[in-house]
Design an enzyme around this catalytic site. Structure first.
Site, PDB file in Angstrom:
ATOM      1  N   TYR A 180      23.394 -83.283  10.803  1.00 46.29           N
ATOM      2  CA  TYR A 180      24.076 -83.932  12.335  1.00 46.29           C
ATOM      3  C   TYR A 180      24.170 -82.988  13.556  1.00 46.29           C
ATOM      4  CZ  TYR A 180      24.347 -87.837   8.881  1.00 46.29           C
ATOM      5  OH  TYR A 180      23.888 -88.857   7.964  1.00 46.29           O
ATOM      6  N   HIS A 189      22.232 -83.788   0.821  1.00 49.08           N
ATOM      7  CA  HIS A 189      21.627 -85.047   1.380  1.00 49.08           C
ATOM      8  C   HIS A 189      20.718 -85.371   1.550  1.00 49.08           C
ATOM      9  CE1 HIS A 189      21.794 -85.263   6.269  1.00 49.08           C
ATOM     10  NE2 HIS A 189      21.429 -86.961   5.323  1.00 49.08           N
TER      11      HIS A 189
END
Length: 336
Positions: free
Chosen positions: A49, A137
């Site tokens: 992010y 992830h």
């Protein structure tokens, strides 16, 4: 259930990485403070992010609060390097999602050593000495064709082993996959012992059939908790135009328009329906909508508790917009 989130509502940290727009630092700090003041005590983020920006901002903001008073999760599988990227990040279908993030290069690494290094790096950015949950992830999303199966195998034989050991040693509370596909979760349940999954966009008012039929029953049987990320499907259910990180297709928009029409007819806020639908399933431990502005967290908590008439849910079922097998809020189920 092995994933326990106070209040069943958390904070999705992707927007703090400048997702879709450049957020001023003071606004990011205020957004986290607002979430805390609203009662949120679970915060999720990831190195991807904004190339570490979300972790840096969240770590700074959470310094104001006792570490024992909140739960914190991040992700492994990607390493943020000091080297700067030449050109835009290549995130596959996620494209320029974090074009306003830091320019640091990001590389995939689902190995055991890669996971341990990722955790060490994240601890530094987050300014903390421990993590509660760690998710692997997207080991099955950004890869072409069937290549994702090999990547997932690498993750389950590498990163997952390291995370399982950390859990067994009491260093973390639990681990799992952070994905937006159902099949990788099924494979992980077959081959490993995850404590939960952060499933983004696949158990929502707009898209839930596969998860409902295939993953949720298995999760209940195993006592594995599901954290629902992206309950608004990248914003399309909250008045935005994005679905799956891109501008929604006409087909998706047409389905959303049908949902909006029924919501308007029954005087229902569609955002409230989206949150309450996801929370209604007994396999769901929490929902973590993202927030990029102060006031959003308090609004989400209000929406999650807002009364919604049974006639609205009945109309959704009658129109085939929600599965007849999908659990609805308990008070509604009692009268339908």
């Amino acid at each position: 259930m092995t994933i326990n989130i106070p209040g069943r509502m958390g904070f999705g940290g992707a927007p703090l990485g400048n997702m879709f727009r450049a957020i001023p630092d003071d606004e990011a700090r205020a957004t986290v403070a607002d979430a805390w003041d609203a009662g949120i005590r679970y915060f999720d983020t990831a190195p991807m992010y904004g190339a570490g920006l979300s972790e840096l901002r969240l770590g700074e903001a959470l310094q104001a609060y006792p570490r024992e008073d909140f739960l914190l999760s991040t992700k492994v599988g990607r390493l943020v390097l000091d080297e700067l990227e030449e050109g835009a990040h290549d995130f596959g279908e996620k494209g320029g999602l974090f074009e306003f993030g830091r320019p640091n290069r990001i590389v995939y690494d689902y190995s055991r050593d890669g996971a341990l290094r990722a955790i060490e790096d994240s601890l530094g950015r987050l300014r903390t000495d421990r993590l509660d949950y760690v998710w692997i992830h997207d080991p099955a999303k950004d890869f072409h064709g069937e290549a994702w199966r090999d990547v997932l195998t690498t993750a389950l034989e590498g990163a997952a082993v390291a995370l399982g050991e950390l859990r067994d040693q009491g260093v973390i509370k639990g681990w799992g996959l952070g994905v937006n596909r159902v099949e990788p979760c099924e494979i992980a349940l077959e081959r490993s012992d995850p404590d939960g999954f952060l499933l983004a966009g696949r158990y929502s008012l707009l898209d839930h059939e596969d998860a409902l039929k295939r993953l949720m029953p298995a999760a209940l049987d195993r006592g594995v908790g599901i954290i629902v990320g992206g309950p608004f499907n990248s914003g399309i259910l909250a008045g935005g135009e994005h679905y799956e990180y891109q501008k929604a297709t006409p087909e998706v928009q047409a389905r959303v328009d049908r949902l909006k029409a029924l919501a308007w007819h029954h005087a229902v806020d569609l955002r409230a329906a989206a949150l309450q639908f996801s929370l209604a399933h007994p396999a769901v431990s929490a929902v973590i909508p993202g927030a990029s502005r102060p006031g959003r967290a308090a609004s989400n908590l209000h929406l999650a508790a807002m009364p919604i008439p049974g006639s609205f849910w009945a109309a959704l079922r009658a129109e085939g917009l929600v599965s007849a097998d999908a659990p609805l809020p308990a008070k509604v189920e009692e009268v339908l």
